[in-house]
Design a protein around this motif. Sequence first.
Motif, PDB file in Angstrom:
ATOM      1  N   ASP A   1      25.220  41.885  52.066  1.00 39.91           N
ATOM      2  CA  ASP A   1      26.086  42.901  52.663  1.00 39.91           C
ATOM      3  C   ASP A   1      25.907  42.871  54.176  1.00 39.91           C
ATOM      4  O   ASP A   1      24.802  43.067  54.683  1.00 39.91           O
ATOM      5  CB  ASP A   1      25.720  44.281  52.120  1.00 39.91           C
TER       6      ASP A   1
ATOM      7  N   LYS B   1      32.305  51.523  41.868  1.00 38.91           N
ATOM      8  CA  LYS B   1      33.005  50.329  41.396  1.00 38.91           C
ATOM      9  C   LYS B   1      32.363  49.066  41.944  1.00 38.91           C
ATOM     10  O   LYS B   1      32.136  48.093  41.205  1.00 38.91           O
ATOM     11  CB  LYS B   1      34.476  50.387  41.804  1.00 38.91           C
ATOM     12  N   GLU B   2      32.037  49.054  43.236  1.00 36.39           N
ATOM     13  CA  GLU B   2      31.448  47.864  43.848  1.00 36.39           C
ATOM     14  C   GLU B   2      30.034  47.602  43.333  1.00 36.39           C
ATOM     15  O   GLU B   2      29.607  46.450  43.240  1.00 36.39           O
ATOM     16  CB  GLU B   2      31.433  48.017  45.367  1.00 36.39           C
TER      17      GLU B   2
ATOM     18  N   GLN C   1      30.446  46.576  39.247  1.00 39.83           N
ATOM     19  CA  GLN C   1      31.466  45.629  38.843  1.00 39.83           C
ATOM     20  C   GLN C   1      30.877  44.226  38.729  1.00 39.83           C
ATOM     21  O   GLN C   1      29.737  43.968  39.131  1.00 39.83           O
ATOM     22  CB  GLN C   1      32.616  45.617  39.847  1.00 39.83           C
TER      23      GLN C   1
ATOM     24  N   ASP D   1      30.053  40.496  39.649  1.00 34.11           N
ATOM     25  CA  ASP D   1      29.903  39.843  40.936  1.00 34.11           C
ATOM     26  C   ASP D   1      30.494  38.437  40.903  1.00 34.11           C
ATOM     27  O   ASP D   1      31.111  38.025  39.909  1.00 34.11           O
ATOM     28  CB  ASP D   1      28.428  39.820  41.371  1.00 34.11           C
TER      29      ASP D   1
END
Length: 318
Positions: free
Chosen positions: A150, A202-203, A206, A208
Amino acid sequence: MSMTTPPGWYPDPAAPTVERWWDGTNWTAHTRQAPTGAYPATPMAPSTVVAPAPSVRNGRSRAVVLGAVAVAVVAAVVAGVLVFGGDDKGDAPPAAGPTGATPTAPTTSATSDAPVDEEEDEKPTQVDDQLNGITLPVIKGWEKPEFSSDPAPTITTVGTYQCPGAATKKCRHGTVSSHPVGGSSTATPEAVAKEDIVLAVKETFQEDILDTFPYGTMVSHKVVAARPAVVAGRTGYLVRWQVVTDKGPGGYVQSLAFPSPTGSESPVVVRFLFDAGPDGPALTVMDEITRGIRPIGSDTNGGVGTSITPGTPGTPGT
């Protein structure tokens, strides 16, 4: 009625291969390499017309041709300086924004949206988010990760463990990161937090890029906190969910939204992800980190970061 371009990354009119951050009012000094793909619509920078080189006729010497080309290049550079007001520093913000305004160039140095804490200390006490004008505290048991997928400014718990949903991946028991918010800068912190918590969950849960679900998939959730809070000298709002997953202990996800303490006060969101199991951080750590978020350059937050409504942290607010 005037039209205003919302905050976001846009092609730099002075450098087509670079994107520059528009905070809704002014160009900032933050840049990053432009990704492949379509850009948001934005006016093109004035182009510089370079006169074609003279043709070679009847034995005209190569030196004459090269000299003509050199003159044309110099003329183009001079024209570029006159149009853009450029100097030898190269990364000063362009004069015109996406809406055609002529903002004052910021005085901060150019930077990307990657973590920007450049202290040489191996154990920094804070992580700077120059884009949003805040710092995240590195409290005991936490660190600024050396490597992160990130690009947002991030702090994490020390150490990793095998992800409950992916045996080949490593997870952290706690992660906190800050993000700018696109869209309307007039949205309330409450509206921003309630919208962002859905995206954050959600991120997190979810699939990958390796077709795995590191923390497992979400089975259900419940809201355990939703209340105003003051952070970095600004009144904001937080929403906290407890998420149950099909693998592992599940977790707590929190979105904390507030106006940036700098610039046009564009919305900022700080996202929290804590494991819900016995190895995860206590929920009181969310409040501790929130109290430690400060404007860049400030030694004190004035006691902000506490709830401004009745109720106990970790329980539904009013």
